[in-house]
Design a protein around this motif. Structure first.
Motif, PDB file in Angstrom:
ATOM      1  N   LEU A 233      51.265  28.496  -2.600  1.00 25.57           N
ATOM      2  CA  LEU A 233      50.231  28.618  -1.512  1.00 25.57           C
ATOM      3  C   LEU A 233      48.789  28.802  -2.557  1.00 25.57           C
ATOM      4  O   LEU A 233      48.002  28.411  -1.955  1.00 25.57           O
ATOM      5  N   GLY A 234      49.035  29.753  -3.433  1.00 23.63           N
ATOM      6  CA  GLY A 234      47.862  30.096  -4.342  1.00 23.63           C
ATOM      7  C   GLY A 234      47.222  28.857  -5.143  1.00 23.63           C
ATOM      8  O   GLY A 234      46.114  28.586  -4.949  1.00 23.63           O
ATOM      9  N   GLU A 235      48.335  27.931  -5.318  1.00 27.96           N
ATOM     10  CA  GLU A 235      47.986  26.869  -5.915  1.00 27.96           C
ATOM     11  C   GLU A 235      47.500  25.981  -4.993  1.00 27.96           C
ATOM     12  O   GLU A 235      46.264  25.128  -5.328  1.00 27.96           O
ATOM     13  N   ALA A 236      47.944  25.709  -3.876  1.00 26.49           N
ATOM     14  CA  ALA A 236      47.493  24.819  -2.827  1.00 26.49           C
ATOM     15  C   ALA A 236      46.116  25.100  -2.252  1.00 26.49           C
ATOM     16  O   ALA A 236      45.237  24.211  -2.141  1.00 26.49           O
ATOM     17  N   LEU A 237      45.890  26.475  -2.373  1.00 25.94           N
ATOM     18  CA  LEU A 237      44.499  26.903  -1.875  1.00 25.94           C
ATOM     19  C   LEU A 237      43.481  26.900  -2.878  1.00 25.94           C
ATOM     20  O   LEU A 237      42.395  27.286  -2.688  1.00 25.94           O
ATOM     21  N   GLY A 238      43.876  26.980  -4.291  1.00 27.94           N
ATOM     22  CA  GLY A 238      42.864  26.960  -5.176  1.00 27.94           C
ATOM     23  C   GLY A 238      42.685  28.605  -5.521  1.00 27.94           C
ATOM     24  O   GLY A 238      41.630  28.894  -6.220  1.00 27.94           O
ATOM     25  N   LEU A 239      43.308  29.639  -5.403  1.00 31.93           N
ATOM     26  CA  LEU A 239      43.060  30.811  -5.500  1.00 31.93           C
ATOM     27  C   LEU A 239      43.671  31.004  -7.003  1.00 31.93           C
ATOM     28  O   LEU A 239      44.665  30.785  -7.479  1.00 31.93           O
ATOM     29  N   GLU A 240      43.124  31.929  -7.670  1.00 31.41           N
ATOM     30  CA  GLU A 240      43.323  32.395  -8.914  1.00 31.41           C
ATOM     31  C   GLU A 240      43.699  33.992  -8.956  1.00 31.41           C
ATOM     32  O   GLU A 240      42.734  34.817  -8.438  1.00 31.41           O
ATOM     33  N   HIS A 241      44.780  34.262  -9.098  1.00 29.30           N
ATOM     34  CA  HIS A 241      45.319  35.686  -9.099  1.00 29.30           C
ATOM     35  C   HIS A 241      44.895  36.435 -10.362  1.00 29.30           C
ATOM     36  O   HIS A 241      45.524  36.071 -11.398  1.00 29.30           O
ATOM     37  N   ASP A 242      43.963  37.477 -10.477  1.00 27.96           N
ATOM     38  CA  ASP A 242      43.615  38.149 -11.724  1.00 27.96           C
ATOM     39  C   ASP A 242      43.950  39.569 -11.251  1.00 27.96           C
ATOM     40  O   ASP A 242      43.091  40.102 -10.566  1.00 27.96           O
ATOM     41  N   PRO A 243      44.945  40.093 -11.836  1.00 31.42           N
ATOM     42  CA  PRO A 243      45.253  41.376 -11.441  1.00 31.42           C
ATOM     43  C   PRO A 243      44.251  42.514 -12.031  1.00 31.42           C
ATOM     44  O   PRO A 243      44.263  43.795 -11.488  1.00 31.42           O
ATOM     45  N   ASP A 244      43.525  42.150 -13.006  1.00 28.42           N
ATOM     46  CA  ASP A 244      42.422  43.025 -13.220  1.00 28.42           C
ATOM     47  C   ASP A 244      41.026  42.969 -12.544  1.00 28.42           C
ATOM     48  O   ASP A 244      40.214  43.868 -12.821  1.00 28.42           O
ATOM     49  N   ALA A 245      40.953  42.055 -12.049  1.00 23.20           N
ATOM     50  CA  ALA A 245      39.575  41.769 -11.065  1.00 23.20           C
ATOM     51  C   ALA A 245      39.514  43.059  -9.865  1.00 23.20           C
ATOM     52  O   ALA A 245      40.775  43.434  -9.295  1.00 23.20           O
ATOM     53  N   GLU A 246      38.298  43.563  -9.854  1.00 27.26           N
ATOM     54  CA  GLU A 246      38.057  44.418  -8.840  1.00 27.26           C
ATOM     55  C   GLU A 246      38.101  44.020  -7.633  1.00 27.26           C
ATOM     56  O   GLU A 246      37.666  42.800  -7.350  1.00 27.26           O
ATOM     57  N   LEU A 247      38.096  44.782  -6.563  1.00 26.22           N
ATOM     58  CA  LEU A 247      38.104  44.437  -5.199  1.00 26.22           C
ATOM     59  C   LEU A 247      36.898  44.300  -4.708  1.00 26.22           C
ATOM     60  O   LEU A 247      35.913  45.071  -5.154  1.00 26.22           O
ATOM     61  N   PRO A 248      36.328  43.349  -3.744  1.00 24.14           N
ATOM     62  CA  PRO A 248      35.048  43.448  -3.055  1.00 24.14           C
ATOM     63  C   PRO A 248      34.538  44.734  -2.628  1.00 24.14           C
ATOM     64  O   PRO A 248      35.319  45.280  -2.166  1.00 24.14           O
ATOM     65  N   ALA A 249      33.286  44.836  -2.653  1.00 22.82           N
ATOM     66  CA  ALA A 249      32.923  45.946  -2.063  1.00 22.82           C
ATOM     67  C   ALA A 249      33.159  46.065  -0.474  1.00 22.82           C
ATOM     68  O   ALA A 249      33.021  44.733   0.137  1.00 22.82           O
TER      69      ALA A 249
END
Length: 124
Positions: A67-83
């Motif tokens: 699903l992540g690949e189909a939706l073009g989402l990149e999963h970066d575990p070090d990325a911060e959550l949006p405000a």
């Protein structure tokens, strides 16, 4: 004479076989043996459940990746959550800072910008 000897031997062998079979079955039906069988079956069931849970977890991870690949989402575990958005708090602040105006039909309620504000005297 040989016939009698043959049938005597066959009967003795059948008796020994039947006695052995009955003794084994009686040993299987003792409380200790039944408890051991139940424990073994419980352990087997636990192993099967663990294998099932691992299969489900692998399937979930695989589907999530698809699903992540189909939706073009990149999963970066070090990325911060949006405000966090604080839209609701800003809207509530506008209502609190709005100037109350008496409504013509009900002097206990206030009306401004098309919405009523809460007045605790309205409940009584």
């Amino acid at each position: 004479m040989f016939r009698r000897t043959f049938w005597f031997t066959a009967g003795a062998a059948a008796g020994v076989w039947a006695t052995t079979k009955v003794n084994r079955k009686l040993k299987q039906l003792t409380p200790e043996s039944l408890a051991a069988q139940a424990a073994n079956k419980a352990i087997d069931a636990g192993h099967r459940l663990k294998d099932f849970a691992l299969d489900v977890r692998d399937g979930m991870a695989q589907r999530e990746a698809e699903l992540g690949e189909a939706l073009g989402l990149e999963h970066d575990p070090d990325a911060e959550l949006p405000a966090q958005r604080r839209v609701a708090a800003i809207e509530n602040r506008k209502l609190l800072t709005a100037k109350p105006v008496q409504h013509q039909n009900n002097p206990n309620s206030t009306y401004e910008n098309g919405s009523y504000t809460y007045n605790r005297n309205e409940d009584h």
